[in-house]
Scaffold this motif. Structure first.
Motif, PDB file in Angstrom:
ATOM      1  N   LYS A 195       0.873  43.271  45.216  1.00 29.54           N
ATOM      2  CA  LYS A 195       0.149  41.945  45.872  1.00 29.54           C
ATOM      3  C   LYS A 195      -0.535  42.122  47.028  1.00 29.54           C
ATOM      4  O   LYS A 195      -1.859  41.653  47.266  1.00 29.54           O
ATOM      5  CB  LYS A 195       1.011  40.914  45.781  1.00 29.54           C
ATOM      6  N   PRO A 196      -0.077  42.731  47.897  1.00 29.63           N
ATOM      7  CA  PRO A 196      -0.634  42.836  49.455  1.00 29.63           C
ATOM      8  C   PRO A 196      -2.126  43.683  49.207  1.00 29.63           C
ATOM      9  O   PRO A 196      -2.976  43.501  50.172  1.00 29.63           O
ATOM     10  CB  PRO A 196       0.490  43.676  50.183  1.00 29.63           C
ATOM     11  N   MET A 197      -2.168  44.418  48.353  1.00 29.82           N
ATOM     12  CA  MET A 197      -3.236  45.487  48.160  1.00 29.82           C
ATOM     13  C   MET A 197      -4.541  44.372  47.801  1.00 29.82           C
ATOM     14  O   MET A 197      -5.780  44.646  48.166  1.00 29.82           O
ATOM     15  CB  MET A 197      -3.281  46.341  47.213  1.00 29.82           C
ATOM     16  N   LEU A 198      -4.117  43.352  47.018  1.00 29.39           N
ATOM     17  CA  LEU A 198      -5.043  42.383  46.319  1.00 29.39           C
ATOM     18  C   LEU A 198      -5.674  41.444  47.608  1.00 29.39           C
ATOM     19  O   LEU A 198      -6.933  40.930  47.231  1.00 29.39           O
ATOM     20  CB  LEU A 198      -4.385  41.656  45.519  1.00 29.39           C
ATOM     21  N   LYS A 199      -5.140  41.004  48.560  1.00 31.95           N
ATOM     22  CA  LYS A 199      -5.454  40.252  49.446  1.00 31.95           C
ATOM     23  C   LYS A 199      -5.862  39.081  48.744  1.00 31.95           C
ATOM     24  O   LYS A 199      -5.160  38.358  48.211  1.00 31.95           O
ATOM     25  CB  LYS A 199      -6.529  41.010  50.383  1.00 31.95           C
ATOM     26  N   SER A 200      -7.101  38.610  48.957  1.00 34.40           N
ATOM     27  CA  SER A 200      -7.408  37.232  48.542  1.00 34.40           C
ATOM     28  C   SER A 200      -7.483  37.253  47.016  1.00 34.40           C
ATOM     29  O   SER A 200      -7.546  36.080  46.555  1.00 34.40           O
ATOM     30  CB  SER A 200      -8.958  36.945  49.137  1.00 34.40           C
ATOM     31  N   TYR A 201      -7.636  38.401  46.515  1.00 34.85           N
ATOM     32  CA  TYR A 201      -7.973  38.277  45.020  1.00 34.85           C
ATOM     33  C   TYR A 201      -6.232  37.915  44.264  1.00 34.85           C
ATOM     34  O   TYR A 201      -6.200  37.447  43.316  1.00 34.85           O
ATOM     35  CB  TYR A 201      -8.246  39.691  44.458  1.00 34.85           C
ATOM     36  N   ALA A 202      -5.129  38.033  45.045  1.00 38.32           N
ATOM     37  CA  ALA A 202      -4.053  37.505  44.490  1.00 38.32           C
ATOM     38  C   ALA A 202      -4.100  36.133  44.322  1.00 38.32           C
ATOM     39  O   ALA A 202      -3.314  35.547  43.234  1.00 38.32           O
ATOM     40  CB  ALA A 202      -3.111  38.003  45.849  1.00 38.32           C
ATOM     41  N   SER A 203      -4.927  35.573  44.933  1.00 40.16           N
ATOM     42  CA  SER A 203      -5.039  34.009  44.801  1.00 40.16           C
ATOM     43  C   SER A 203      -5.556  33.762  43.277  1.00 40.16           C
ATOM     44  O   SER A 203      -5.275  32.492  42.641  1.00 40.16           O
ATOM     45  CB  SER A 203      -5.768  33.292  45.593  1.00 40.16           C
ATOM     46  N   LEU A 204      -6.187  34.614  42.604  1.00 45.56           N
ATOM     47  CA  LEU A 204      -6.731  34.579  41.367  1.00 45.56           C
ATOM     48  C   LEU A 204      -5.881  34.810  40.145  1.00 45.56           C
ATOM     49  O   LEU A 204      -5.990  34.433  39.079  1.00 45.56           O
ATOM     50  CB  LEU A 204      -7.939  35.468  40.883  1.00 45.56           C
ATOM     51  N   THR A 205      -4.484  35.193  40.497  1.00 45.94           N
ATOM     52  CA  THR A 205      -3.384  35.458  39.389  1.00 45.94           C
ATOM     53  C   THR A 205      -2.716  34.295  39.091  1.00 45.94           C
ATOM     54  O   THR A 205      -2.396  33.399  39.885  1.00 45.94           O
ATOM     55  CB  THR A 205      -2.431  36.687  40.013  1.00 45.94           C
ATOM     56  N   LYS A 206      -2.354  34.036  37.900  1.00 51.64           N
ATOM     57  CA  LYS A 206      -1.424  33.027  37.317  1.00 51.64           C
ATOM     58  C   LYS A 206      -0.422  33.703  36.593  1.00 51.64           C
ATOM     59  O   LYS A 206      -0.972  34.305  35.453  1.00 51.64           O
ATOM     60  CB  LYS A 206      -2.169  32.036  36.838  1.00 51.64           C
TER      61      LYS A 206
END
Length: 260
Positions: A226-237
């Motif tokens: 998750k920390p690697m994804l940065k803003s992309y983490a908000s796209l996950t569900k």
């Protein structure tokens, strides 16, 4: 809810339900710009194009090359219309495409790894009119499978999903089916590769990523990634298979593995 239709594609990469195809749009920057007016966007595209020609003449031209105005505009949008930032990211992406041999990838190249069923592009669009890329976590065995072949399959399928974008749509839906996932399926190296692919080379092409029925053993892996994804983490569900069926597809278009 209206039924989404698309074509049957009879090969090991996809499921077998039958649909009709929606053709890929030709989306020009003068039509797609939502952040700057068409005259300004035209000037910015030309500025990037000229800078690439002047500073990176060795880069290929043509589709997905340094003079591809659609690609230039997409990266300008991603870099908030900064010419310098767009040139930097585009240069890296075009070099990567050339070195990886993206345009040369074919079904024959990925046939063996595709037959594992670990990933495929679904025949039909979701209810939001998006192409769907499905990954089946329980069929990925990093210790027994060639990582280079996995990477080829990934890129081939991303390109295939993007080729199915209907008019007016710019993003795809990712579904990661984690039913039956175990520690033997975990692969941080491959997850890092996926992050790089979508951040550097296909920016903003993922609308959403669904983690379906994530087991307990997946949670520590997610905490690392998750920390690697940065803003992309908000796209996950994180969701259930039932949610996938009811919220993202109709009875006619839901992937076979998610049917009751």
């Amino acid at each position: 809810m209206a039924m989404r239709l698309c074509p049957s594609f009879v090969n090991p990469l996809v499921a077998s339900n039958l649909c009709f195809r929606t053709s890929r749009p030709i989306c020009k920057f003068s039509i797609c710009s939502h952040m700057v007016d068409s005259n300004k966007s035209r000037k910015l595209v030309l500025a990037v194009k000229e800078k690439l020609e002047k500073e990176h003449r060795n880069l290929p031209v043509g589709k997905n090359g340094r003079d591809d105005e659609d690609m230039i505009f997409w990266f300008l949008k991603d870099r908030k219309f900064s010419v310098e930032d767009a040139v930097s990211k585009l240069t890296k992406a075009i070099k990567w495409r050339q070195e990886f041999g993206v345009s040369e990838l074919s079904e024959e190249d990925v046939k063996d790894v595709a037959q594992t069923g670990k990933a495929y592009v679904h025949d039909c669009l979701d209810v939001n009119n998006r192409p769907v890329l499905v990954v089946v976590g329980s069929k990925h065995f990093p210790e027994a499978q060639d990582p280079a072949e996995d990477e080829k399959l990934c890129i081939f399928l991303v390109e295939k999903a993007l080729s199915k974008l209907p008019t007016g749509q710019e993003q795809i839906l990712g579904i990661v089916d984690l039913r039956g996932f175990g520690t033997e399926n975990a692969d941080l190296r491959y997850l890092t590769f996926l992050f790089d692919v979508f951040y550097y080379y296909y920016p903003k092409r993922l609308a959403e990523v669904l983690f379906v029925e994530a087991p307990f053993v997946f949670k520590p892996i997610w905490q690392l990634v998750k920390p690697m994804l940065k803003s992309y983490a908000s796209l996950t569900k994180f969701c259930s298979a039932d949610s996938v069926r009811k919220e993202y597809f109709t009875d006619e278009t839901v992937p076979i593995s998610f049917r009751d």
